[in-house]
Scaffold this motif. Sequence first.
Motif, PDB file in Angstrom:
ATOM      1  N   ASP A  56       0.450  -1.262   0.118  1.00 20.35           N
ATOM      2  CA  ASP A  56       0.055   0.168   0.056  1.00 20.35           C
ATOM      3  C   ASP A  56       0.663   1.686  -0.071  1.00 20.35           C
ATOM      4  N   TYR A  57       1.557   1.560   1.124  1.00 17.35           N
ATOM      5  CA  TYR A  57       2.633   2.881   0.651  1.00 17.35           C
ATOM      6  C   TYR A  57       3.754   2.412   2.072  1.00 17.35           C
ATOM      7  N   PHE A  58       4.121   3.284   1.567  1.00 14.16           N
ATOM      8  CA  PHE A  58       5.613   3.230   2.899  1.00 14.16           C
ATOM      9  C   PHE A  58       6.064   4.874   3.128  1.00 14.16           C
ATOM     10  N   TYR A  59       6.693   5.327   3.810  1.00 12.52           N
ATOM     11  CA  TYR A  59       6.940   6.220   4.436  1.00 12.52           C
ATOM     12  C   TYR A  59       8.616   7.373   4.158  1.00 12.52           C
ATOM     13  N   GLU A  82       5.567   0.333   6.672  1.00 10.69           N
ATOM     14  CA  GLU A  82       4.186  -0.373   7.975  1.00 10.69           C
ATOM     15  C   GLU A  82       3.672  -1.927   8.096  1.00 10.69           C
ATOM     16  N   ASN A  83       2.424  -1.218   7.048  1.00  8.98           N
ATOM     17  CA  ASN A  83       1.719  -2.785   5.942  1.00  8.98           C
ATOM     18  C   ASN A  83       2.563  -3.317   4.814  1.00  8.98           C
ATOM     19  N   TYR A  84       3.385  -4.536   5.565  1.00  7.38           N
ATOM     20  CA  TYR A  84       4.557  -5.155   4.825  1.00  7.38           C
ATOM     21  C   TYR A  84       4.266  -7.042   5.734  1.00  7.38           C
ATOM     22  N   ILE A 106       5.368   1.508  12.603  1.00 10.62           N
ATOM     23  CA  ILE A 106       6.744   1.833  11.310  1.00 10.62           C
ATOM     24  C   ILE A 106       7.623   1.755  11.954  1.00 10.62           C
ATOM     25  N   HIS A 107       8.626   1.318  11.410  1.00  3.54           N
ATOM     26  CA  HIS A 107       9.785   0.849  11.271  1.00  3.54           C
ATOM     27  C   HIS A 107      10.513   1.295  10.663  1.00  3.54           C
ATOM     28  N   VAL A 182       3.838   8.029   1.417  1.00  4.81           N
ATOM     29  CA  VAL A 182       3.854   7.926  -0.165  1.00  4.81           C
ATOM     30  C   VAL A 182       3.009   6.853  -0.484  1.00  4.81           C
ATOM     31  N   GLN A 183       2.290   6.717  -1.231  1.00  2.00           N
ATOM     32  CA  GLN A 183       1.064   5.766  -2.153  1.00  2.00           C
ATOM     33  C   GLN A 183       2.244   4.566  -2.880  1.00  2.00           C
ATOM     34  N   LEU A 184       1.222   3.445  -2.610  1.00  2.00           N
ATOM     35  CA  LEU A 184       2.074   2.533  -3.989  1.00  2.00           C
ATOM     36  C   LEU A 184       1.025   2.245  -4.894  1.00  2.00           C
ATOM     37  N   LYS A 185       1.175   2.013  -6.267  1.00  2.00           N
ATOM     38  CA  LYS A 185      -0.076   1.286  -6.680  1.00  2.00           C
ATOM     39  C   LYS A 185      -0.117   0.172  -7.012  1.00  2.00           C
ATOM     40  N   TYR A 186       1.853  -0.156  -7.008  1.00  2.00           N
ATOM     41  CA  TYR A 186       1.453  -1.434  -7.101  1.00  2.00           C
ATOM     42  C   TYR A 186       2.407  -2.113  -4.724  1.00  2.00           C
ATOM     43  N   ASP A 187       2.170  -2.876  -5.234  1.00  2.00           N
ATOM     44  CA  ASP A 187       2.782  -3.875  -3.942  1.00  2.00           C
ATOM     45  C   ASP A 187       4.459  -4.123  -4.467  1.00  2.00           C
ATOM     46  N   ILE A 188       5.260  -3.924  -3.343  1.00  2.00           N
ATOM     47  CA  ILE A 188       6.801  -4.285  -4.146  1.00  2.00           C
ATOM     48  C   ILE A 188       7.455  -5.555  -2.961  1.00  2.00           C
TER      49      ILE A 188
END
Length: 218
Positions: A56-59, A82-84, A106-107, A182-188
């Motif tokens: 979804d996103y990262f910081y 955070e979501n991983y 958050i890590h 920062v929002q992600l369009k695709y999971d990484i």
Amino acid sequence: MKLLLNASYDDKDMVKKLGAYWNPTLKKWYVQNEQDYEKFIPWILQGQEETYIIKDYFYLIFGTKTCYRCNQPTSVIGFGIENYAEVIDPNVYDTDSPISWHSGTIHIVPFIDNLPNGIYKYLQEKFHFYNSYSKTIDDYYFANHCEHCNALQGSYFLFDEVDSPFFINSVADAQQLDLYQVQLKYDIITDLDLRCCSTDYLIKKSANIHQIIIKDSK
């Protein structure tokens, strides 16, 4: 959300049979549903024993450090997840599930690879963060650089020392940080130098969290 796969041409029939879809623009196969990720473990791990998926996103995490060369204060950045998920090879590790999901805390990590190229370009142009050679480790890596004299600011001195800007040991430490989601369009799918500390919960509780849109980040 979609997960892009590094599937070869020879694998196309197999991944399609498992439920992957073809993106003609990106010329990559992708998985539409998170619940199906486990079917594609070989293409997620790509021969590694473990890796990570960021969802979804990262910081982007902003701090300040005094440059060792010119003694001027310079802005530095880290990355937050955070979501991983941690993904491990079930043939190597004894596990009930090769994918374990985490969220809520958050890590901080020094770097995230496989992000869209537009993000790396933005970081180089705006924050002096780019790939360069380090004499200390005799290798190239993505790192912060002083905004005044361009000296490389080593990751050890930013993330591992007690008085470094990304070593969070108290509420006061966390309050010094600005985080931009920062929002992600695709999971990484990415390798991470993941540093989980007992005080990481303070980041979400006490840091300043904002939203940011980076052009071409998708």
